[in-house]
Write a protein that holds these residues in place. Sequence first.
Motif, PDB file in Angstrom:
ATOM      1  N   GLY A 139       0.950  -1.255  -0.118  1.00 49.09           N
ATOM      2  CA  GLY A 139       0.050   0.089   0.197  1.00 49.09           C
ATOM      3  C   GLY A 139       0.842   1.206  -0.075  1.00 49.09           C
ATOM      4  O   GLY A 139       1.941   1.254  -0.248  1.00 49.09           O
ATOM      5  N   ARG A 140       0.307   2.161   0.490  1.00 55.22           N
ATOM      6  CA  ARG A 140       0.942   3.666   0.571  1.00 55.22           C
ATOM      7  C   ARG A 140       2.133   3.579   1.394  1.00 55.22           C
ATOM      8  O   ARG A 140       3.167   4.268   0.981  1.00 55.22           O
ATOM      9  N   VAL A 141       2.111   2.795   2.358  1.00 52.45           N
ATOM     10  CA  VAL A 141       3.392   2.502   3.331  1.00 52.45           C
ATOM     11  C   VAL A 141       4.395   1.661   2.813  1.00 52.45           C
ATOM     12  O   VAL A 141       5.425   2.185   2.452  1.00 52.45           O
ATOM     13  N   GLY A 142       3.963   0.609   2.383  1.00 52.73           N
ATOM     14  CA  GLY A 142       4.704  -0.622   1.985  1.00 52.73           C
ATOM     15  C   GLY A 142       5.696  -0.397   0.810  1.00 52.73           C
ATOM     16  O   GLY A 142       6.994  -0.540   0.781  1.00 52.73           O
ATOM     17  N   VAL A 143       5.258   0.297  -0.319  1.00 50.21           N
ATOM     18  CA  VAL A 143       5.907   0.185  -1.412  1.00 50.21           C
ATOM     19  C   VAL A 143       6.898   1.575  -1.265  1.00 50.21           C
ATOM     20  O   VAL A 143       7.982   1.577  -1.788  1.00 50.21           O
ATOM     21  N   TRP A 168      -6.433   4.258  -4.543  1.00 51.74           N
ATOM     22  CA  TRP A 168      -6.105   4.749  -3.534  1.00 51.74           C
ATOM     23  C   TRP A 168      -4.665   4.356  -2.842  1.00 51.74           C
ATOM     24  O   TRP A 168      -4.130   4.784  -2.131  1.00 51.74           O
ATOM     25  N   ASP A 169      -4.023   3.163  -3.745  1.00 53.69           N
ATOM     26  CA  ASP A 169      -2.786   2.708  -3.336  1.00 53.69           C
ATOM     27  C   ASP A 169      -1.744   3.690  -4.051  1.00 53.69           C
ATOM     28  O   ASP A 169      -0.426   3.530  -3.391  1.00 53.69           O
ATOM     29  N   VAL A 170      -1.887   4.398  -4.970  1.00 56.64           N
ATOM     30  CA  VAL A 170      -0.991   5.310  -5.523  1.00 56.64           C
ATOM     31  C   VAL A 170      -0.398   6.309  -4.568  1.00 56.64           C
ATOM     32  O   VAL A 170      -1.151   6.993  -3.813  1.00 56.64           O
ATOM     33  N   ALA A 171       1.118   6.474  -4.676  1.00 53.53           N
ATOM     34  CA  ALA A 171       1.509   7.324  -3.749  1.00 53.53           C
ATOM     35  C   ALA A 171       3.008   7.875  -4.406  1.00 53.53           C
ATOM     36  O   ALA A 171       3.537   6.897  -5.187  1.00 53.53           O
ATOM     37  N   PRO A 172       3.250   9.114  -4.257  1.00 45.59           N
ATOM     38  CA  PRO A 172       4.646   9.440  -4.872  1.00 45.59           C
ATOM     39  C   PRO A 172       5.754   8.653  -4.052  1.00 45.59           C
ATOM     40  O   PRO A 172       5.849   8.614  -3.024  1.00 45.59           O
ATOM     41  N   GLY A 173       6.623   8.189  -5.047  1.00 43.97           N
ATOM     42  CA  GLY A 173       7.643   7.297  -4.492  1.00 43.97           C
ATOM     43  C   GLY A 173       7.328   5.888  -4.309  1.00 43.97           C
ATOM     44  O   GLY A 173       8.282   5.106  -3.944  1.00 43.97           O
ATOM     45  N   GLY A 174       6.036   5.676  -4.586  1.00 45.95           N
ATOM     46  CA  GLY A 174       5.317   4.477  -4.624  1.00 45.95           C
ATOM     47  C   GLY A 174       4.817   3.705  -5.736  1.00 45.95           C
ATOM     48  O   GLY A 174       5.633   3.776  -6.898  1.00 45.95           O
ATOM     49  N   LEU A 175       3.537   3.424  -5.768  1.00 46.79           N
ATOM     50  CA  LEU A 175       2.817   2.867  -7.087  1.00 46.79           C
ATOM     51  C   LEU A 175       2.465   4.076  -7.788  1.00 46.79           C
ATOM     52  O   LEU A 175       1.904   4.984  -7.431  1.00 46.79           O
ATOM     53  N   PRO A 176       2.767   3.962  -8.985  1.00 46.18           N
ATOM     54  CA  PRO A 176       2.503   4.988 -10.088  1.00 46.18           C
ATOM     55  C   PRO A 176       0.857   4.947 -10.410  1.00 46.18           C
ATOM     56  O   PRO A 176       0.466   3.744 -10.272  1.00 46.18           O
ATOM     57  N   VAL A 177       0.526   5.966 -10.842  1.00 48.27           N
ATOM     58  CA  VAL A 177      -0.879   6.002 -11.385  1.00 48.27           C
ATOM     59  C   VAL A 177      -1.219   4.898 -12.640  1.00 48.27           C
ATOM     60  O   VAL A 177      -2.190   4.125 -12.690  1.00 48.27           O
ATOM     61  N   SER A 309       1.499   8.771   5.838  1.00 55.72           N
ATOM     62  CA  SER A 309       1.943   7.488   5.266  1.00 55.72           C
ATOM     63  C   SER A 309       3.471   7.552   4.728  1.00 55.72           C
ATOM     64  O   SER A 309       4.422   6.750   4.874  1.00 55.72           O
ATOM     65  N   THR A 310       3.686   8.635   4.276  1.00 52.47           N
ATOM     66  CA  THR A 310       5.205   9.009   3.696  1.00 52.47           C
ATOM     67  C   THR A 310       6.126   8.891   5.057  1.00 52.47           C
ATOM     68  O   THR A 310       7.316   8.505   4.941  1.00 52.47           O
ATOM     69  N   ALA A 311       5.723   9.798   6.011  1.00 56.11           N
ATOM     70  CA  ALA A 311       6.326   9.901   7.238  1.00 56.11           C
ATOM     71  C   ALA A 311       6.861   8.563   7.962  1.00 56.11           C
ATOM     72  O   ALA A 311       7.869   8.244   8.373  1.00 56.11           O
ATOM     73  N   VAL A 312       5.695   7.501   8.010  1.00 55.45           N
ATOM     74  CA  VAL A 312       5.840   6.394   8.456  1.00 55.45           C
ATOM     75  C   VAL A 312       6.855   5.458   7.649  1.00 55.45           C
ATOM     76  O   VAL A 312       7.765   4.992   8.370  1.00 55.45           O
ATOM     77  N   ALA A 313       6.795   5.442   6.439  1.00 58.16           N
ATOM     78  CA  ALA A 313       7.576   4.652   5.469  1.00 58.16           C
ATOM     79  C   ALA A 313       8.961   5.193   5.524  1.00 58.16           C
ATOM     80  O   ALA A 313      10.066   4.257   5.827  1.00 58.16           O
ATOM     81  N   GLY A 314       9.195   6.598   5.935  1.00 58.88           N
ATOM     82  CA  GLY A 314      10.670   6.768   6.007  1.00 58.88           C
ATOM     83  C   GLY A 314      11.141   6.510   7.326  1.00 58.88           C
ATOM     84  O   GLY A 314      12.544   6.211   7.207  1.00 58.88           O
TER      85      GLY A 314
END
Length: 397
Positions: A139-143, A168-177, A309-314
């Motif tokens: 998801g947004r955190v994992g990828v 809603w899985d898409v996120a910058p630095g993660g899954l692209p659109v 989610s980006t803060a958590v991933a970092g």
Amino acid sequence: MHPMVKPALRRGWRDLNTVQFGMAPAHAMVLGPMDTATGSLLTLFDGTRGLPLLRDEGRRMGLPDGHVDGLVERLAQAGLLDDATGGGPAADALRKKPAVLDRLRPDVASLSLVAPEPGDAMRRLAARRSLRVQVRGAGRVGVVLAAALAGAGVGQVDVHDGGCVEPWDVAPGGLPVESIGERRDEAARRAVRRAAPNRPPRRGSARQAPEAEDPGLSLVIITPRDGLAVHAPDPSAAEPLIDSGTPHLYAGVVEGTGVVGPLVLPGDTACAGCLDLGRTDRDPTWPRLLAQWRSAQSRHVPACDLALSTAVAGLAAGHALAFLDGELPSSAGARWEVSVPGFDWHSTPVWDHPACRCGAAEKAKGEQTSDDEGPHETMAGQQPHAARLSGTWRAHV
């Protein structure tokens, strides 16, 4: 040896005889007394010269014999010296890949701040290339987390998840659109390959079930898309990890709160079972609430603030890298949490529980009784393991 003053630390003269290395208090250091000629000699400690050439330069500057070697020893003792040719065979192999190394130069500079020995930063960075990490949840955190690890030089980062990518899985630095509608695990692996400095070969389509534990894994990071699974991780799901002795870290977002930890070192630090049993001790209604939450089927898209989610991933990536590099991050025996809108991180200890089958409490009890100078007891004799680990897991990794 090609001595080099650690380039991550900026230099400034506090007065005519005192040099400050570094700006931020966490790693800054003051060295003195130092005369002007020695200060000029320091500018030649840039990794392009070996010791014989530096000795010649010192003599040309009128410095006495032995002055260069004394300065090298002084800088090394202060943790300010690096070796541009150090780190061993794996580091030498990495230097032969300039395009890869150029991508990782900020990382090796950062590692030099925590790796005291000359050449140790390159050794640690090169060692990352042999490590294997599995991320469970795309998801947004994992990828984003998986891509960060691959981008930081971890050699093999695999992502496991089911289903297909939702908008809603898409996120910058993660899954692209562009990945919407594709299989989550395949799309995540492509994101990881794109992030890696040297893209690993594409793996086959065979999928290994997460439950089939691989003893070659250095770390498993559990990043569920379901917030409940990180707020209250299911102990039974982690039993194979405990049984195989596989270190694992939890990270995710539940409602408006981000969670990183605990980092579980099986048999040494508290696990998901300890967390669950401890909650039940403190709140007898906890099992009833948990049963309701797990049985309810939500038809709504779960809350997962993008910045959160980006803060958590970092943060989770930072804790994972610290562990992989041989350090013990503060998530061992603790959970870090942050909530919107304040984004104020705080940690809560996760205590090993005597009724948990993981055995952490039993080992802690044995260590306590065998050490007359043991740590101060809290919580009815239980200890947060982050304060008492001896380095066993650093050797393990």
